[in-house]
Design a protein around this motif. Structure first.
Motif, PDB file in Angstrom:
ATOM      1  N   GLY A 125     -12.947   3.408  21.780  1.00  0.00           N
ATOM      2  CA  GLY A 125     -13.301   4.814  21.973  1.00  0.00           C
ATOM      3  C   GLY A 125     -13.728   5.162  23.382  1.00  0.00           C
ATOM      4  O   GLY A 125     -13.928   6.340  23.688  1.00  0.00           O
ATOM      5  N   TRP A 126     -13.854   4.156  24.244  1.00  0.00           N
ATOM      6  CA  TRP A 126     -14.294   4.405  25.616  1.00  0.00           C
ATOM      7  C   TRP A 126     -13.105   4.474  26.568  1.00  0.00           C
ATOM      8  O   TRP A 126     -12.127   3.737  26.415  1.00  0.00           O
ATOM      9  CB  TRP A 126     -15.279   3.328  26.057  1.00  0.00           C
ATOM     10  CG  TRP A 126     -16.573   3.480  25.334  1.00  0.00           C
ATOM     11  CD1 TRP A 126     -16.908   2.948  24.129  1.00  0.00           C
ATOM     12  CD2 TRP A 126     -17.675   4.286  25.731  1.00  0.00           C
ATOM     13  NE1 TRP A 126     -18.157   3.354  23.754  1.00  0.00           N
ATOM     14  CE2 TRP A 126     -18.658   4.185  24.723  1.00  0.00           C
ATOM     15  CE3 TRP A 126     -17.937   5.072  26.849  1.00  0.00           C
ATOM     16  CZ2 TRP A 126     -19.879   4.840  24.791  1.00  0.00           C
ATOM     17  CZ3 TRP A 126     -19.154   5.737  26.934  1.00  0.00           C
ATOM     18  CH2 TRP A 126     -20.103   5.611  25.904  1.00  0.00           C
ATOM     19  N   ARG A 127     -13.212   5.332  27.549  1.00  0.00           N
ATOM     20  CA  ARG A 127     -12.136   5.533  28.516  1.00  0.00           C
ATOM     21  C   ARG A 127     -12.500   4.778  29.795  1.00  0.00           C
ATOM     22  O   ARG A 127     -13.426   5.148  30.513  1.00  0.00           O
ATOM     23  CB  ARG A 127     -11.933   7.029  28.761  1.00  0.00           C
ATOM     24  CG  ARG A 127     -11.546   7.758  27.469  1.00  0.00           C
ATOM     25  CD  ARG A 127     -11.452   9.262  27.620  1.00  0.00           C
ATOM     26  NE  ARG A 127     -10.542   9.629  28.661  1.00  0.00           N
ATOM     27  CZ  ARG A 127     -10.896  10.277  29.778  1.00  0.00           C
ATOM     28  NH1 ARG A 127     -12.164  10.579  29.986  1.00  0.00           N
ATOM     29  NH2 ARG A 127     -10.009  10.586  30.681  1.00  0.00           N
ATOM     30  N   ILE A 128     -11.770   3.680  30.039  1.00  0.00           N
ATOM     31  CA  ILE A 128     -12.034   2.844  31.211  1.00  0.00           C
ATOM     32  C   ILE A 128     -10.786   2.646  32.062  1.00  0.00           C
ATOM     33  O   ILE A 128     -10.873   2.180  33.188  1.00  0.00           O
ATOM     34  CB  ILE A 128     -12.586   1.462  30.796  1.00  0.00           C
ATOM     35  CG1 ILE A 128     -11.574   0.703  29.940  1.00  0.00           C
ATOM     36  CG2 ILE A 128     -13.907   1.620  30.046  1.00  0.00           C
ATOM     37  CD1 ILE A 128     -11.978  -0.731  29.621  1.00  0.00           C
ATOM     38  N   ASP A 129      -9.628   2.989  31.523  1.00  0.00           N
ATOM     39  CA  ASP A 129      -8.349   2.738  32.189  1.00  0.00           C
ATOM     40  C   ASP A 129      -7.782   4.065  32.683  1.00  0.00           C
ATOM     41  O   ASP A 129      -7.546   4.977  31.879  1.00  0.00           O
ATOM     42  CB  ASP A 129      -7.387   2.067  31.205  1.00  0.00           C
ATOM     43  CG  ASP A 129      -6.162   1.506  31.899  1.00  0.00           C
ATOM     44  OD1 ASP A 129      -6.180   1.377  33.132  1.00  0.00           O
ATOM     45  OD2 ASP A 129      -5.183   1.181  31.197  1.00  0.00           O
ATOM     46  N   PHE A 130      -7.576   4.185  33.998  1.00  0.00           N
ATOM     47  CA  PHE A 130      -7.123   5.451  34.591  1.00  0.00           C
ATOM     48  C   PHE A 130      -5.913   5.203  35.506  1.00  0.00           C
ATOM     49  O   PHE A 130      -6.000   5.375  36.729  1.00  0.00           O
ATOM     50  CB  PHE A 130      -8.267   6.101  35.368  1.00  0.00           C
ATOM     51  CG  PHE A 130      -9.526   6.269  34.563  1.00  0.00           C
ATOM     52  CD1 PHE A 130      -9.690   7.344  33.707  1.00  0.00           C
ATOM     53  CD2 PHE A 130     -10.536   5.313  34.631  1.00  0.00           C
ATOM     54  CE1 PHE A 130     -10.845   7.482  32.948  1.00  0.00           C
ATOM     55  CE2 PHE A 130     -11.691   5.440  33.875  1.00  0.00           C
ATOM     56  CZ  PHE A 130     -11.849   6.528  33.035  1.00  0.00           C
TER      57      PHE A 130
END
Length: 208
Positions: free
Chosen positions: A34-39
């Motif tokens: 649920g976490w956004r770490i890849d951009f």
């Protein structure tokens, strides 16, 4: 009647104080779910995911940002929550626990809306979340800066603030309502040295 009114008040209060962030303290079976770490769509952060891991520090389950030499002094590292559906015009309270350790931190609550503009180069912006699987792109339309935690702190500190979303925001000349909230933690320092920082227990409450 009084008991019913009291029960309704308690239920309403409990609902209003529900933390809207899933897996807020990284204690789930998959700590980063649920976490956004890849951009990959942001040139400054294409390697960001490789700096992040779930761990325990000073007795707390948390996320560690382990930044190689040069990263903290240039782009920094970051972690963002999932997009949380929000209510335009509502007031929210945000709280985050931070252990800056080697660096400093900037923390924000950001609101996004559906981007009314055609897809184009704006998808590479730090303020755009590109659409996927046929979904439209999302553009940041509001930002509330959370107070800075102590830089290079060696103990956990809690930062917090309240903010009220606007009912609508002008984007490309159109009135757009905020649709989602994202909590973001960015770690950086005026140094070319490597180092680490930690963050956990993201809380977002709708208070009115």
């Amino acid at each position: 009647m009084k008991k019913l009114l009291l029960l309704a008040f308690l239920v309403g209060t409990a609902h209003a104080q529900q933390n809207l962030i899933p897996n807020a303290d990284f204690s789930g079976p998959d700590p980063l779910k649920g976490w956004r770490i890849d951009f990959p769509y942001q040139s400054r952060y294409v390697k960001n995911a490789s700096y992040i891991r779930a761990t325990t520090q000073l007795g707390r389950k948390c996320v560690e940002l382990n930044l190689p030499p040069g990263v903290a002094g240039n782009e920094g590292g970051k972690i963002e929550t999932a997009l949380i559906p929000c209510q335009p015009g509502a007031t929210y309270r945000v709280e985050i626990d931070v252990l800056t350790w080697d660096f400093g931190a900037k923390l924000h609550a950001e609101a996004y809306t559906t981007d009314p503009r055609p897809d184009g180069q704006q998808n590479t912006s730090l303020f755009i979340i590109p659409g996927t699987n046929g979904a439209p792109a999302k553009v940041m339309c509001y930002r509330a800066q959370i107070p800075d935690p102590p830089g290079r702190g060696k103990q956990w500190s809690t930062v917090k603030r309240e903010f009220t979303l606007p009912a609508t925001v002008k984007v490309a000349g159109k009135d757009c309502p905020p649709e989602w909230i994202v909590l973001k933690a960015v770690f950086y320092a005026g140094t070319m040295s490597a180092g680490k920082s930690y963050v956990t227990n993201f809380r977002l409450y709708k208070v009115k």
